[in-house]
Write a protein that holds these residues in place. Structure first.
Motif, PDB file in Angstrom:
ATOM      1  N   PRO A 128       0.950  -1.314   0.055  1.00  0.00           N
ATOM      2  CA  PRO A 128       0.019  -0.068  -0.004  1.00  0.00           C
ATOM      3  C   PRO A 128       0.786   1.140   0.013  1.00  0.00           C
ATOM      4  CG  PRO A 128      -0.084  -1.088   2.245  1.00  0.00           C
ATOM      5  CD  PRO A 128       0.847  -2.041   1.505  1.00  0.00           C
TER       6      PRO A 128
ATOM      7  N   CYS B 288      -5.698   7.074  -1.490  1.00  0.00           N
ATOM      8  CA  CYS B 288      -4.834   7.248   0.128  1.00  0.00           C
ATOM      9  C   CYS B 288      -5.595   8.052   0.936  1.00  0.00           C
ATOM     10  CB  CYS B 288      -3.450   8.093  -0.644  1.00  0.00           C
ATOM     11  SG  CYS B 288      -2.270   7.163  -1.812  1.00  0.00           S
TER      12      CYS B 288
ATOM     13  N   LEU C 174      -5.143   3.738  10.459  1.00  0.00           N
ATOM     14  CA  LEU C 174      -5.097   3.982   8.873  1.00  0.00           C
ATOM     15  C   LEU C 174      -3.773   3.505   8.343  1.00  0.00           C
ATOM     16  CD1 LEU C 174      -7.134   7.223   8.316  1.00  0.00           C
ATOM     17  CD2 LEU C 174      -7.812   4.815   7.998  1.00  0.00           C
TER      18      LEU C 174
ATOM     19  N   THR D  58      -2.170   0.799   8.056  1.00  0.00           N
ATOM     20  CA  THR D  58      -2.235  -0.344   7.100  1.00  0.00           C
ATOM     21  C   THR D  58      -2.842   0.059   5.893  1.00  0.00           C
ATOM     22  OG1 THR D  58      -4.154  -1.177   8.082  1.00  0.00           O
ATOM     23  CG2 THR D  58      -2.088  -1.928   8.868  1.00  0.00           C
ATOM     24  N   ASP D  59      -3.266   1.068   5.660  1.00  0.00           N
ATOM     25  CA  ASP D  59      -3.985   1.687   4.374  1.00  0.00           C
ATOM     26  C   ASP D  59      -2.918   2.356   3.722  1.00  0.00           C
ATOM     27  OD1 ASP D  59      -6.421   0.170   4.790  1.00  0.00           O
ATOM     28  OD2 ASP D  59      -6.955   1.805   6.049  1.00  0.00           O
TER      29      ASP D  59
ATOM     30  N   ARG E 266       2.342  -1.609  10.504  1.00  0.00           N
ATOM     31  CA  ARG E 266       2.149  -2.431   9.398  1.00  0.00           C
ATOM     32  C   ARG E 266       2.986  -4.072   9.448  1.00  0.00           C
ATOM     33  NH1 ARG E 266       2.747   1.280   3.543  1.00  0.00           N
ATOM     34  NH2 ARG E 266       1.083   2.385   3.961  1.00  0.00           N
TER      35      ARG E 266
END
Length: 356
Positions: free
Chosen positions: A204, A279, A297, A299-300, A353
């Motif tokens: 990501p 994003c 957020l 991990t996005d 992450r």
């Protein structure tokens, strides 16, 4: 008269011009009256403004161009404004330290001078296009110097031995540790290239955006942290912000060669484009409601926006953010500069992450 008043010259002769007078006869009063208001500059015959006005009036009477020189035709390209514009870009007075200006009258960008053993080694390892390497004539050889010489020989790069005084002059007084390299000007990427880099890595996107960071050392530190914690790119605005110069190269220790930097005209618009690409925009501010260590957020796809050294996040940039996060510190009076804040935030995102 007291004393010998009969001696020659002791008293004035009657009728002498220097005899005593009664009062000033109005002389002082007339001097205090003045001569009226000061005339304008264009009304004084001896003043340059008056001469320009007279020349303009003469030219207007003849039907010519006011202010034109005698014998000079319009459109010849010899106007003084053109000369000033051409000399302003030569960098003779405003050239940043550590950069070599282009030749006089040339429009080609100046080469960047990378100084220091670590910075030169990292730049050569990353394959930065190099024009020449200068090495001190009696520099003390260590592992980095030997590696520089080896890579210069393998890539057939010009390796020139110069005196320390010459190195000092070429680097503008920066600490060079006996070695410097002339690299071509930095080539900025665009947002699509940064997103494509994340797609190729199968991760990501993680992007750092710097809002008006004017200190190149903070930009270099942010680049170094971005390279260390896996960020896919850095976004900076064109105006009122530091660019990737020799100083940023020095602090980044070569990370500027590995992490692409996009230079955008409008940072708010660029953040909007990254949001449209999927994003989440996370701003870093002391008044943020969410600690970076608890950012769900992470991990996005994330864009971390770091504010300037003094003002922090701009009003429009802050309103563009989806979340405003903060780094908890113990002392309320203390603050972190942009480079340190970027490093801490990227570490926390990388940690979250890795745990996902």
């Amino acid at each position: 008269m007291a004393g010998n008043s009969q001696r020659r010259g002791a008293t004035r002769k009657p009728g002498s011009k220097k005899g005593a007078t009664v009062g000033t006869g109005g002389k002082g009063r007339r001097a205090l009256e003045g001569k009226g208001p000061t005339p304008k500059a264009e009304d004084r015959p001896y003043h340059a403004a008056a001469k320009r006005k007279a020349a303009a009036e003469r030219a207007a009477a003849k039907g010519g161009k006011p202010g034109a020189r005698s014998g000079e035709r319009a459109g010849t390209g010899r106007a003084s404004a053109t000369g000033r514009a051409s000399s302003a870009g030569t960098g003779r007075t405003g050239t940043p330290r550590g950069t070599r200006p282009a030749g006089r009258g040339s429009t080609a960008p100046a080469s960047e001078i990378v100084t220091g053993r670590n910075a030169v080694v990292e730049a050569l390892r990353a394959g930065v296009p190099c024009e020449a390497i200068w090495m001190g004539h009696r520099v003390e050889a260590d592992d980095r110097i030997r590696e520089i010489r080896r890579m210069a020989g393998e890539r057939n790069l010009p390796l020139l031995e110069v005196t320390t005084a010459e190195l000092d002059r070429m680097t503008g007084g920066m600490v060079h540790q006996g070695v410097a390299m002339a690299a071509k000007p930095y080539r900025y990427a665009d947002l699509d290239q940064i997103l494509a880099r994340a797609e190729r890595a199968g991760e990501p996107p993680l992007v750092v955006a710097l809002d008006g960071v004017t200190d190149p050392r903070n930009l270099g530190a942010a680049l170094r942290s971005a390279g260390a914690f896996g960020a896919h790119g850095v976004v900076i605005p064109e105006r009122r912000a530091a660019g990737v110069t020799a100083s940023a190269w020095k602090v980044s220790a070569g990370a500027a060669a590995r992490v692409p930097v996009a230079r955008v005209t409008n940072l708010v618009r660029a953040l909007g484009e990254l949001r449209e690409a999927g994003c989440f925009v996370v701003g870093l501010d002391a008044g943020g409601t969410t600690p970076v260590s608890e950012l769900h957020l992470a991990t996005d796809p994330v864009v971390l926006v770091v504010g300037s050294e003094g003002k922090g996040l701009g009003r429009l940039v802050r309103s563009t953010c989806d979340v405003v996060a903060s780094i908890p510190i113990r002392a309320e009076t203390e603050s972190l500069n942009a480079g340190v804040a970027t490093g801490i935030s990227l570490y926390e995102v990388a940690r979250l992450r890795s745990q996902a």
